[in-house]
Scaffold this active site. Structure first.
Site, PDB file in Angstrom:
ATOM      1  N   GLY A 101      -4.069  -1.953  -1.058  1.00 41.38           N
ATOM      2  CA  GLY A 101      -3.163  -1.631  -2.155  1.00 41.38           C
ATOM      3  C   GLY A 101      -2.881  -0.148  -2.253  1.00 41.38           C
ATOM      4  O   GLY A 101      -3.448   0.655  -1.519  1.00 41.38           O
TER       5      GLY A 101
ATOM      6  N   GLU B 222      -5.892  -7.048   9.968  1.00 44.59           N
ATOM      7  CA  GLU B 222      -4.791  -8.010  10.113  1.00 44.59           C
ATOM      8  C   GLU B 222      -3.615  -7.402  10.871  1.00 44.59           C
ATOM      9  O   GLU B 222      -2.646  -8.112  11.182  1.00 44.59           O
ATOM     10  CB  GLU B 222      -4.333  -8.500   8.739  1.00 44.59           C
ATOM     11  CG  GLU B 222      -3.369  -7.614   8.001  1.00 44.59           C
ATOM     12  CD  GLU B 222      -3.973  -6.330   7.451  1.00 44.59           C
ATOM     13  OE1 GLU B 222      -3.205  -5.445   7.036  1.00 44.59           O
ATOM     14  OE2 GLU B 222      -5.218  -6.198   7.436  1.00 44.59           O
TER      15      GLU B 222
ATOM     16  N   GLY C  38      -2.165   3.728  -4.368  1.00 42.54           N
ATOM     17  CA  GLY C  38      -2.654   4.561  -5.442  1.00 42.54           C
ATOM     18  C   GLY C  38      -4.116   4.951  -5.343  1.00 42.54           C
ATOM     19  O   GLY C  38      -4.812   4.674  -4.366  1.00 42.54           O
TER      20      GLY C  38
ATOM     21  N   SER D  92       0.817  -1.214   0.000  1.00 42.23           N
ATOM     22  CA  SER D  92       0.000   0.000   0.000  1.00 42.23           C
ATOM     23  C   SER D  92       0.851   1.265   0.000  1.00 42.23           C
ATOM     24  O   SER D  92       0.359   2.345  -0.347  1.00 42.23           O
ATOM     25  CB  SER D  92      -0.925   0.019   1.217  1.00 42.23           C
ATOM     26  OG  SER D  92      -1.829  -1.055   1.197  1.00 42.23           O
TER      27      SER D  92
ATOM     28  N   GLY E 291      -4.596   7.086   1.753  1.00 45.37           N
ATOM     29  CA  GLY E 291      -4.611   8.492   1.407  1.00 45.37           C
ATOM     30  C   GLY E 291      -5.865   8.897   0.665  1.00 45.37           C
ATOM     31  O   GLY E 291      -6.005  10.053   0.245  1.00 45.37           O
ATOM     32  N   PHE E 292      -6.786   7.937   0.470  1.00 44.26           N
ATOM     33  CA  PHE E 292      -8.063   8.196  -0.184  1.00 44.26           C
ATOM     34  C   PHE E 292      -9.184   7.712   0.721  1.00 44.26           C
ATOM     35  O   PHE E 292      -8.971   6.864   1.593  1.00 44.26           O
ATOM     36  CB  PHE E 292      -8.140   7.483  -1.535  1.00 44.26           C
ATOM     37  CG  PHE E 292      -7.215   8.057  -2.574  1.00 44.26           C
ATOM     38  CD1 PHE E 292      -7.686   8.952  -3.525  1.00 44.26           C
ATOM     39  CD2 PHE E 292      -5.867   7.712  -2.607  1.00 44.26           C
ATOM     40  CE1 PHE E 292      -6.841   9.490  -4.482  1.00 44.26           C
ATOM     41  CE2 PHE E 292      -5.011   8.247  -3.553  1.00 44.26           C
ATOM     42  CZ  PHE E 292      -5.500   9.147  -4.498  1.00 44.26           C
TER      43      PHE E 292
ATOM     44  N   ASN F 160      -3.627   2.796   6.847  1.00 41.45           N
ATOM     45  CA  ASN F 160      -2.703   3.285   5.834  1.00 41.45           C
ATOM     46  C   ASN F 160      -3.475   3.589   4.566  1.00 41.45           C
ATOM     47  O   ASN F 160      -3.686   2.714   3.742  1.00 41.45           O
ATOM     48  CB  ASN F 160      -1.610   2.247   5.554  1.00 41.45           C
ATOM     49  CG  ASN F 160      -0.825   2.602   4.299  1.00 41.45           C
ATOM     50  OD1 ASN F 160      -0.749   3.764   3.924  1.00 41.45           O
ATOM     51  ND2 ASN F 160      -0.262   1.605   3.651  1.00 41.45           N
TER      52      ASN F 160
ATOM     53  N   CYS G 271      -9.329  -1.702   2.887  1.00 42.82           N
ATOM     54  CA  CYS G 271      -8.566  -0.536   2.448  1.00 42.82           C
ATOM     55  C   CYS G 271      -8.856  -0.185   0.981  1.00 42.82           C
ATOM     56  O   CYS G 271      -9.927   0.309   0.676  1.00 42.82           O
ATOM     57  CB  CYS G 271      -7.082  -0.768   2.699  1.00 42.82           C
ATOM     58  SG  CYS G 271      -6.161   0.767   2.985  1.00 42.82           S
ATOM     59  N   LEU G 272      -7.942  -0.420   0.056  1.00 45.75           N
ATOM     60  CA  LEU G 272      -8.217  -0.147  -1.358  1.00 45.75           C
ATOM     61  C   LEU G 272      -9.394  -0.991  -1.827  1.00 45.75           C
ATOM     62  O   LEU G 272     -10.208  -0.533  -2.637  1.00 45.75           O
ATOM     63  CB  LEU G 272      -6.970  -0.420  -2.207  1.00 45.75           C
ATOM     64  CG  LEU G 272      -7.057  -0.061  -3.690  1.00 45.75           C
ATOM     65  CD1 LEU G 272      -7.353   1.422  -3.890  1.00 45.75           C
ATOM     66  CD2 LEU G 272      -5.765  -0.436  -4.418  1.00 45.75           C
TER      67      LEU G 272
ATOM     68  N   GLN H  39     -12.525   0.783  -0.997  1.00 45.18           N
ATOM     69  CA  GLN H  39     -12.805   1.859  -1.940  1.00 45.18           C
ATOM     70  C   GLN H  39     -13.331   1.322  -3.266  1.00 45.18           C
ATOM     71  O   GLN H  39     -14.246   1.899  -3.868  1.00 45.18           O
ATOM     72  CB  GLN H  39     -11.538   2.683  -2.143  1.00 45.18           C
ATOM     73  CG  GLN H  39     -11.046   3.366  -0.871  1.00 45.18           C
ATOM     74  CD  GLN H  39      -9.572   3.736  -0.908  1.00 45.18           C
ATOM     75  OE1 GLN H  39      -8.913   3.623  -1.948  1.00 45.18           O
ATOM     76  NE2 GLN H  39      -9.037   4.155   0.233  1.00 45.18           N
TER      77      GLN H  39
ATOM     78  N   HIS I  94      -6.934  -1.826   8.664  1.00 44.55           N
ATOM     79  CA  HIS I  94      -6.273  -3.120   8.530  1.00 44.55           C
ATOM     80  C   HIS I  94      -6.513  -4.022   9.736  1.00 44.55           C
ATOM     81  O   HIS I  94      -5.752  -3.985  10.711  1.00 44.55           O
ATOM     82  CB  HIS I  94      -4.775  -2.910   8.318  1.00 44.55           C
ATOM     83  CG  HIS I  94      -4.429  -2.365   6.979  1.00 44.55           C
ATOM     84  ND1 HIS I  94      -4.070  -3.161   5.915  1.00 44.55           N
ATOM     85  CD2 HIS I  94      -4.430  -1.095   6.504  1.00 44.55           C
ATOM     86  CE1 HIS I  94      -3.839  -2.414   4.854  1.00 44.55           C
ATOM     87  NE2 HIS I  94      -4.056  -1.144   5.186  1.00 44.55           N
TER      88      HIS I  94
END
Length: 370
Positions: A230, A346, A232, A52, A302-303, A300, A258-259, A262, A344
């Protein structure tokens, strides 16, 4: 250990701000990326190898980095994923008996450029006030103008697709092939400890590349699907979004982290946005709106996903919220065994307050079998 004559180094932010430091080790170099900070007191090795963080210059807020060395078992992927390290005090010596090598040795094995002796307190305050931005760290302290021109060429994280850079190229298996459950996992930057958590609960996992279709994932005859974390911007992941839409049509359980959280939101028509400076650390407070309990979590990202659109969506329910800023930290679909979180469970590193989410996923799988 003999005294090290440290080479001068600088951190140049895209707005022209400069912080000074020293190069770690004997290496001269330059590294570009989006500068961000992590507030964790431990777990630096897991952070550095978390996919990530691909493409980011990591600022560690803990004053001492490297004091417990590096261990071959404490990695979350096959290599270091950050683009560079910025810290205050770098420990060349380590004291943990379980360590296999020094952190310097680990960084050198992975050809990572790092700088120390930076006023990280001032730097973090600056990022918090002005937002995450692209930056460069370098020993070319006398060539700032050239560094500025090179920095202009670095693409913004917004709109940047990075999952393809860290995803597996070919499908692979994890766990016991005789396990009770089968899970198809979409790798858009998956961490090893996620796979460990799934496997220890009785799952045999087939991990697919970022651009796999639902039909390809269905050939494994899974009991459930998983969308990984992940790096980006999630919006360019059109293939993963389409695969998720098709997964939803199967009515099989789906869990996203997380990603993956999204991507699930985007598959439901909810937009995402780039945060001012993101959430990165192992002490982020979350409120579970279903149970009313609080959780301290590892984060973790940023979006984030749009709260108003989520609350207006008749198929979605907000299940978790971040207590610091009110961002959406978890959602579920009202009429399907589908849910996701923006953090997260985990850990690795971090607390285990949220590992019940893996149990919830398997409860959903068991219920879908009946």
């Amino acid at each position: 250990m003999k005294y090290r004559e440290k080479k001068k180094a600088i951190l140049l932010l895209e707005d022209g701000t400069i912080f000074y430091g020293k190069a770690v080790g004997d290496k001269e170099g330059t590294a570009f990326g989006e500068v961000c900070f992590n507030t964790g007191m431990t777990g630096y090795q897991e952070i550095f190898t978390d996919p990530s963080y691909f493409g980011q210059l990591m600022v560690t807020t803990n004053a001492h980095i490297g004091n417990y060395g590096a261990n071959n078992d404490e990695i979350e992927s096959d290599s270091i994923k950050i683009s560079g390290l910025i810290c205050k005090n770098f420990s060349y010596n380590y004291s943990r008996p379980a360590a296999d090598k020094s952190l310097l040795g680990f960084l050198e094995e992975n050809s990572l450029f790092a700088i120390s002796d930076v006023d990280t307190r001032a730097l973090v305050c600056y990022i918090r006030d002005n937002g995450a931005m692209n930056a460069v760290i370098s020993t070319s302290v006398n060539d700032v103008e050239t560094l500025k021109e090179e920095l202009k060429k670095v693409p913004s994280m917004q709109g940047l697709e990075l999952a393809s850079k860290v995803s597996t190229k070919e499908p692979y298996y994890f766990g016991d092939e005789n396990a009770e459950y089968r899970i198809s996992a979409l790798d858009i930057g998956i961490k090893k400890n996620i796979l460990r958590n799934l496997a220890k609960r009785g799952a045999y996992i087939k991990v697919f590349p970022y651009n796999a279709t639902q039909n390809e994932m269905a050939e494994f005859n899974p009991d459930g699907y998983f969308l990984s974390n992940g790096p980006g911007d999630p919006e360019p992941l059109t293939e993963a979004i389409e695969a998720t839409k098709d997964i939803l049509k199967t009515n099989k359980p789906l869990f996203g982290i997380c990603l993956g959280h999204q991507v699930l939101a985007l598959a439901n028509g909810v937009s995402t946005y780039k945060m001012h400076h993101g959430h990165r650390g192992i002490n982020h407070p979350i409120l579970n709106l279903i149970t009313g309990k609080g959780e301290i979590t590892s984060q973790n990202h940023g979006f984030a996903i749009n709260r108003e659109e989520t609350e207006a969506n008749p198929d979605l329910e907000v299940t978790h919220t971040h207590l610091n800023d009110g961002t959406v930290a978890g959602i579920k679909m009202k009429y399907k065994n589908v849910f996701s979180v923006q953090y997260h469970p985990e850990a690795s590193p971090g607390p285990h307050d949220a590992d019940y989410l893996f149990d919830n996923f398997f409860d959903a799988i068991k219920a879908s079998r009946n």
